[in-house]
Design an enzyme around this catalytic site. Structure first.
Site, short mmCIF file in Angstrom:
data_model
loop_
_atom_site.label_atom_id
_atom_site.label_comp_id
_atom_site.label_asym_id
_atom_site.label_seq_id
_atom_site.Cartn_x
_atom_site.Cartn_y
_atom_site.Cartn_z
N THR A 86 49.49 52.88 -7.36
CA THR A 86 49.46 52.04 -8.56
C THR A 86 50.88 51.53 -8.78
O THR A 86 51.80 52.32 -9.02
CB THR A 86 49.02 52.86 -9.79
OG1 THR A 86 47.75 53.44 -9.52
CG2 THR A 86 48.92 51.97 -11.02
N LYS A 161 43.26 47.35 -12.11
CA LYS A 161 43.59 48.76 -12.40
C LYS A 161 44.32 48.89 -13.75
O LYS A 161 43.96 49.74 -14.57
CB LYS A 161 44.45 49.31 -11.26
CG LYS A 161 45.18 50.60 -11.52
CD LYS A 161 44.33 51.81 -11.29
CE LYS A 161 45.08 53.07 -11.70
NZ LYS A 161 44.30 54.27 -11.58
N LYS A 236 52.69 55.80 -17.45
CA LYS A 236 53.12 54.90 -16.36
C LYS A 236 52.23 53.65 -16.33
O LYS A 236 52.74 52.53 -16.29
CB LYS A 236 53.03 55.65 -15.01
CG LYS A 236 53.22 54.73 -13.81
CD LYS A 236 52.89 55.38 -12.48
CE LYS A 236 52.84 54.31 -11.39
NZ LYS A 236 52.56 54.81 -10.06
P1 NAD Z 1 52.72 62.24 -5.84
O1 NAD Z 1 54.03 62.16 -6.53
O2 NAD Z 1 51.98 63.55 -5.80
O3 NAD Z 1 52.87 61.72 -4.31
C1 NAD Z 1 53.72 60.70 -3.89
C2 NAD Z 1 54.25 61.09 -2.53
O4 NAD Z 1 55.06 60.02 -2.03
C3 NAD Z 1 55.13 62.34 -2.57
O5 NAD Z 1 54.64 63.32 -1.66
C4 NAD Z 1 56.52 61.81 -2.15
O6 NAD Z 1 57.30 62.74 -1.42
C5 NAD Z 1 56.13 60.60 -1.32
N1 NAD Z 1 57.23 59.65 -1.15
C6 NAD Z 1 58.12 59.22 -2.08
N2 NAD Z 1 58.98 58.35 -1.52
C7 NAD Z 1 58.64 58.23 -0.22
C8 NAD Z 1 59.16 57.48 0.86
N3 NAD Z 1 60.20 56.66 0.72
N4 NAD Z 1 58.55 57.60 2.07
C9 NAD Z 1 57.48 58.42 2.23
N5 NAD Z 1 56.95 59.16 1.24
C10 NAD Z 1 57.51 59.06 0.03
O7 NAD Z 1 51.80 61.11 -6.53
P2 NAD Z 1 50.20 61.02 -6.50
O8 NAD Z 1 49.63 61.75 -7.67
O9 NAD Z 1 49.73 61.31 -5.12
O10 NAD Z 1 50.02 59.45 -6.81
C11 NAD Z 1 50.27 58.46 -5.84
C12 NAD Z 1 49.94 57.10 -6.44
O11 NAD Z 1 48.57 57.10 -6.87
C13 NAD Z 1 50.78 56.74 -7.67
O12 NAD Z 1 51.09 55.38 -7.60
C14 NAD Z 1 49.86 57.07 -8.84
O13 NAD Z 1 50.14 56.29 -9.98
C15 NAD Z 1 48.50 56.73 -8.24
N6 NAD Z 1 47.37 57.45 -8.84
C16 NAD Z 1 47.45 58.78 -9.08
C17 NAD Z 1 46.34 59.42 -9.66
C18 NAD Z 1 46.39 60.91 -9.94
O14 NAD Z 1 45.48 61.41 -10.64
N7 NAD Z 1 47.35 61.66 -9.42
C19 NAD Z 1 45.17 58.70 -9.97
C20 NAD Z 1 45.11 57.34 -9.66
C21 NAD Z 1 46.22 56.72 -9.10
#
Ligand code: NAD
Length: 289
Positions: A86, A161, A236
């Site tokens: 997102t 979204k 966010k």
């Molecule tokens: P998270 O923080 O658990 O995971 C993000 C991952 O990206 C981490 O493991 C981090 O180490 C990695 N990362 C950061 N910088 C990086 C880079 N330069 N290269 C490679 N990896 C890198 O977040 P999440 O909960 O998995 O969410 C991911 C996305 O999905 C976000 O944009 C969030 O808004 C969206 N989202 C999350 C949910 C939820 O319930 N968690 C629901 C819908 C959408």
């Protein structure tokens, strides 16, 4: 398919595991996480070498832009860059332009359904981008999700979204403040649920994700408000919708009020790390004024 998967956090790791379980050849990379059961590459670029599609699941638009700088030159011509994070609409459109200029297909496909949906393979994908890339990615959407909506050109998945989550944030606040008012009027919560969930005040927030413990289907309220969908993530998404409204000159007074309430809840009160439906205990403690 030969897939690169970048970003193995709460959402990315289970999505990648579902692709592996479906028989795809998935090479993964994360800057920090080392989840079990996935094959890891040494860099994002190394994961993309000879991939037909690169999937990213990253925290925000700035990180997406920096990963795209690395990944786009590493992908073979004709491959597809599929971002499921997102992010802001402007970053989604900039990355898609950059990918297309390099001869790649590009899709923005943010998800709804949370960690439970990522694990169960029941996410909803809201997709922006060209039809040919959409066709390439469709079998993967079918593995990771149960519903996919093609919303139009690049950026429109993100637009859908943030509009969806703006409605969700507003209706959750409305549902919580109405429960707190009902308490003060002496209305039993079960009676409130029974009346509203079958009347014109019904919504997903009331009927499916009821913020009152012990009422309606099981929800984070029944688990001490452990997320679920964290208030921090709602903040966010509300900020992204306000950023987009600012850029598009759209009047969104309730979206703005919801963003400010979640900001106060997360940054000044006890909302950080709690489910976004914990607005109900917040309101029930408060008085008018
Ligand atoms: P998270 O923080 O658990 O995971 C993000 C991952 O990206 C981490 O493991 C981090 O180490 C990695 N990362 C950061 N910088 C990086 C880079 N330069 N290269 C490679 N990896 C890198 O977040 P999440 O909960 O998995 O969410 C991911 C996305 O999905 C976000 O944009 C969030 O808004 C969206 N989202 C999350 C949910 C939820 O319930 N968690 C629901 C819908 C959408």
């Amino acid at each position: 398919m030969k897939i690169a998967f970048i970003g193995l956090g709460n959402m990315g790791a289970p999505m990648a595991r579902n692709l592996v379980a479906a028989g795809h050849d998935v090479l993964c990379y994360d800057v920090a996480a080392r989840p079990q059961g996935l094959t890891l590459a040494k860099s994002a670029a190394a994961a993309c070498d000879s991939a037909e599609i690169a999937i990213t699941m990253l925290p925000n638009g700035d990180i997406l832009r920096s990963v795209a700088d690395e990944v786009i030159p590493a992908l073979p011509e004709g491959a597809v860059l599929l971002d499921c994070s997102t992010v802001d609409v402007a970053s989604a459109r900039a990355v898609a332009d950059q990918a297309q200029a390099a001869g790649l297909g590009a899709l923005d496909a943010p998800v709804s359904g949370g960690i439970g949906g990522a694990e169960a393979g029941t996410l909803t994908f809201m997709v922006g981008g060209d039809p040919a890339a959409f066709e390439t990615a469709t079998p993967l959407f079918e593995v990771m999700g149960q519903k996919t909506v093609h919303c139009g050109p690049s950026g429109n998945g993100q637009a859908a979204k943030i509009c969806n989550n703006m409605i969700l944030g507003i209706t959750m606040i409305g549902t919580c403040e109405a429960f707190a008012l009902a308490d003060k009027l002496g209305l039993d919560r079960q009676a409130m649920f029974d009346a509203v969930s079958t009347s014109s005040g019904s919504s997903w927030s009331m009927n499916t994700y009821c913020p009152a413990p012990g009422v309606g289907p099981a929800s984070p309220a029944d688990n001490g408000y452990a997320p679920g969908f964290a208030a921090d993530l709602m903040l966010k998404d509300l900020r992204l919708s306000q950023q987009a409204a600012e850029a598009a000159d759209a009047d969104t007074p309730l979206g703005r009020a919801a963003a400010e309430l979640y900001r106060i809840f997360v940054e000044e009160e006890d909302g950080a790390g709690r489910d976004f439906s914990a607005m109900l205990p917040r309101f029930e403690r408060r008085e008018r004024g």
